[in-house]
Design a protein around this motif. Structure first.
Motif, PDB file in Angstrom:
ATOM      1  N   GLY A   1      10.917   5.249   3.599  1.00 57.47           N
ATOM      2  CA  GLY A   1      10.393   6.463   4.220  1.00 57.47           C
ATOM      3  C   GLY A   1      11.003   6.708   5.586  1.00 57.47           C
ATOM      4  O   GLY A   1      11.352   7.841   5.930  1.00 57.47           O
TER       5      GLY A   1
ATOM      6  N   ARG B   1      -2.697  -1.274   3.444  1.00 54.75           N
ATOM      7  CA  ARG B   1      -3.923  -1.477   4.227  1.00 54.75           C
ATOM      8  C   ARG B   1      -5.058  -1.919   3.311  1.00 54.75           C
ATOM      9  O   ARG B   1      -5.789  -2.850   3.609  1.00 54.75           O
ATOM     10  CB  ARG B   1      -4.290  -0.177   4.932  1.00 54.75           C
ATOM     11  CG  ARG B   1      -4.778  -0.401   6.334  1.00 54.75           C
ATOM     12  CD  ARG B   1      -5.090   0.887   7.013  1.00 54.75           C
ATOM     13  NE  ARG B   1      -4.066   1.126   8.023  1.00 54.75           N
ATOM     14  CZ  ARG B   1      -3.875   2.255   8.631  1.00 54.75           C
ATOM     15  NH1 ARG B   1      -4.625   3.294   8.333  1.00 54.75           N
ATOM     16  NH2 ARG B   1      -2.948   2.389   9.541  1.00 54.75           N
ATOM     17  N   ARG B   2      -5.177  -1.238   2.187  1.00 57.93           N
ATOM     18  CA  ARG B   2      -6.221  -1.587   1.216  1.00 57.93           C
ATOM     19  C   ARG B   2      -5.911  -2.910   0.528  1.00 57.93           C
ATOM     20  O   ARG B   2      -6.800  -3.704   0.281  1.00 57.93           O
ATOM     21  CB  ARG B   2      -6.362  -0.486   0.175  1.00 57.93           C
ATOM     22  CG  ARG B   2      -6.988   0.779   0.728  1.00 57.93           C
ATOM     23  CD  ARG B   2      -7.112   1.864  -0.309  1.00 57.93           C
ATOM     24  NE  ARG B   2      -7.909   1.403  -1.442  1.00 57.93           N
ATOM     25  CZ  ARG B   2      -7.857   1.962  -2.640  1.00 57.93           C
ATOM     26  NH1 ARG B   2      -7.073   2.985  -2.870  1.00 57.93           N
ATOM     27  NH2 ARG B   2      -8.594   1.506  -3.625  1.00 57.93           N
TER      28      ARG B   2
ATOM     29  N   ILE C   1       6.069   6.640   3.383  1.00 56.08           N
ATOM     30  CA  ILE C   1       5.395   5.897   4.454  1.00 56.08           C
ATOM     31  C   ILE C   1       3.881   5.894   4.219  1.00 56.08           C
ATOM     32  O   ILE C   1       3.226   4.856   4.343  1.00 56.08           O
ATOM     33  CB  ILE C   1       5.745   6.479   5.838  1.00 56.08           C
ATOM     34  CG1 ILE C   1       7.214   6.180   6.167  1.00 56.08           C
ATOM     35  CG2 ILE C   1       4.822   5.921   6.917  1.00 56.08           C
ATOM     36  CD1 ILE C   1       7.743   6.900   7.392  1.00 56.08           C
ATOM     37  N   ALA C   2       3.330   7.034   3.858  1.00 57.06           N
ATOM     38  CA  ALA C   2       1.885   7.119   3.594  1.00 57.06           C
ATOM     39  C   ALA C   2       1.489   6.168   2.463  1.00 57.06           C
ATOM     40  O   ALA C   2       0.504   5.425   2.594  1.00 57.06           O
ATOM     41  CB  ALA C   2       1.487   8.554   3.260  1.00 57.06           C
ATOM     42  N   LEU C   3       2.231   6.172   1.376  1.00 53.72           N
ATOM     43  CA  LEU C   3       1.922   5.259   0.270  1.00 53.72           C
ATOM     44  C   LEU C   3       1.992   3.808   0.731  1.00 53.72           C
ATOM     45  O   LEU C   3       1.096   3.015   0.449  1.00 53.72           O
ATOM     46  CB  LEU C   3       2.913   5.464  -0.886  1.00 53.72           C
ATOM     47  CG  LEU C   3       2.678   6.633  -1.810  1.00 53.72           C
ATOM     48  CD1 LEU C   3       3.860   6.807  -2.760  1.00 53.72           C
ATOM     49  CD2 LEU C   3       1.384   6.446  -2.591  1.00 53.72           C
TER      50      LEU C   3
ATOM     51  N   VAL D   1       7.792   1.856   3.083  1.00 60.19           N
ATOM     52  CA  VAL D   1       7.785   2.211   4.504  1.00 60.19           C
ATOM     53  C   VAL D   1       9.215   2.288   5.044  1.00 60.19           C
ATOM     54  O   VAL D   1       9.582   3.259   5.716  1.00 60.19           O
ATOM     55  CB  VAL D   1       6.919   1.228   5.320  1.00 60.19           C
ATOM     56  CG1 VAL D   1       7.034   1.513   6.808  1.00 60.19           C
ATOM     57  CG2 VAL D   1       5.461   1.309   4.869  1.00 60.19           C
TER      58      VAL D   1
ATOM     59  N   VAL E   1       1.806   2.486   3.757  1.00 59.17           N
ATOM     60  CA  VAL E   1       0.813   2.106   4.766  1.00 59.17           C
ATOM     61  C   VAL E   1      -0.597   2.091   4.169  1.00 59.17           C
ATOM     62  O   VAL E   1      -1.342   1.112   4.321  1.00 59.17           O
ATOM     63  CB  VAL E   1       0.888   3.054   5.990  1.00 59.17           C
ATOM     64  CG1 VAL E   1      -0.298   2.847   6.917  1.00 59.17           C
ATOM     65  CG2 VAL E   1       2.194   2.842   6.735  1.00 59.17           C
ATOM     66  N   LEU E   2      -0.978   3.152   3.500  1.00 59.13           N
ATOM     67  CA  LEU E   2      -2.346   3.254   2.991  1.00 59.13           C
ATOM     68  C   LEU E   2      -2.630   2.237   1.890  1.00 59.13           C
ATOM     69  O   LEU E   2      -3.682   1.585   1.904  1.00 59.13           O
ATOM     70  CB  LEU E   2      -2.633   4.671   2.502  1.00 59.13           C
ATOM     71  CG  LEU E   2      -2.592   5.751   3.585  1.00 59.13           C
ATOM     72  CD1 LEU E   2      -2.766   7.141   2.976  1.00 59.13           C
ATOM     73  CD2 LEU E   2      -3.633   5.491   4.659  1.00 59.13           C
TER      74      LEU E   2
ATOM     75  N   LEU F   1       7.649  11.143   4.620  1.00 62.77           N
ATOM     76  CA  LEU F   1       6.214  11.075   4.924  1.00 62.77           C
ATOM     77  C   LEU F   1       5.424  10.491   3.756  1.00 62.77           C
ATOM     78  O   LEU F   1       4.532   9.665   3.949  1.00 62.77           O
ATOM     79  CB  LEU F   1       5.674  12.457   5.271  1.00 62.77           C
ATOM     80  CG  LEU F   1       6.074  13.039   6.618  1.00 62.77           C
ATOM     81  CD1 LEU F   1       5.406  14.399   6.829  1.00 62.77           C
ATOM     82  CD2 LEU F   1       5.739  12.106   7.759  1.00 62.77           C
ATOM     83  N   GLY F   2       5.763  10.923   2.548  1.00 66.03           N
ATOM     84  CA  GLY F   2       5.044  10.444   1.364  1.00 66.03           C
ATOM     85  C   GLY F   2       5.218   8.953   1.131  1.00 66.03           C
ATOM     86  O   GLY F   2       4.251   8.236   0.837  1.00 66.03           O
TER      87      GLY F   2
ATOM     88  N   GLN G   1       5.840  -2.801  -0.159  1.00 65.53           N
ATOM     89  CA  GLN G   1       5.489  -2.122   1.086  1.00 65.53           C
ATOM     90  C   GLN G   1       6.740  -1.891   1.935  1.00 65.53           C
ATOM     91  O   GLN G   1       6.937  -0.811   2.487  1.00 65.53           O
ATOM     92  CB  GLN G   1       4.461  -2.928   1.869  1.00 65.53           C
ATOM     93  CG  GLN G   1       4.092  -2.272   3.179  1.00 65.53           C
ATOM     94  CD  GLN G   1       3.296  -3.172   4.092  1.00 65.53           C
ATOM     95  OE1 GLN G   1       3.354  -4.398   3.989  1.00 65.53           O
ATOM     96  NE2 GLN G   1       2.539  -2.566   4.984  1.00 65.53           N
TER      97      GLN G   1
END
Length: 161
Positions: free
Chosen positions: A98, A146-147, A138-140, A95, A142-143, A135-136, A91
């Motif tokens: 990113g 989170r899961r 960070i999205a990976l 992040v 974070v998302l 963006l990609g 992570q």
């Protein structure tokens, strides 16, 4: 002491996805770093400089590269491979990396193409690739995190000697 997180199979699988995402991104950066040193894949290879905007070499004929740029890709790739071994470091790689790429995007927008501050070097294609990568990643990070960590609580942790 080590902490072991006890969670559902779904949580473990999602943590594995987080690690796999960091591993994949790291492997891609490593491959790009290697490809940047291969004539033909990198056009105008003979004009490649160590650093700076004077390097006319372009990876895939599109993205400006220099020796330093390629080395940074190699190091970033190795960091991704190393950090993909655990969910928290995976992570952090995604992040944090990113955020670095979004900073490079902004830097590329501000610095002139022929300015000595354009030391990597960047061109418009690099700038927008940095934006998408930032963006990609960070999205990976974070998302998937989170899961992965949604079911984890302090009560689910136990210390293992």
């Amino acid at each position: 002491m080590h902490h072991q997180i006890i969670g559902s199979k779904e949580g473990t699988a999602t943590r594995s996805l987080l690690c796999l995402a960091a591993l994949t991104v790291g492997a891609v950066f490593l491959a790009i770093g290697i490809l940047g040193f291969i004539p033909g894949i990198t056009t105008d290879y003979d004009s490649m400089k160590f650093a700076g905007h004077e390097s006319d070499a372009k990876l895939f004929g599109l993205f400006n590269v220099s020796i330093l740029h390629n080395i940074v890709h190699l190091l970033f790739g190795l960091a991704g491979l190393a950090m993909s071994r655990a969910a928290r470091t995976a992570q952090l790689f995604l992040v944090g990396g990113g955020v670095i790429y979004l900073a490079l995007w902004l830097y590329g927008l501000v610095v002139g193409r022929h300015d000595t501050a354009n030391f990597v070097p960047f061109n418009t294609a690099d700038d927008w690739l940095h934006f998408v990568l930032g963006l990609g990643m960070i999205a990976l990070g974070v998302l998937l995190a989170r899961r992965a960590f949604a079911g984890s609580t302090r009560r689910e942790e136990r210390q293992v000697p």
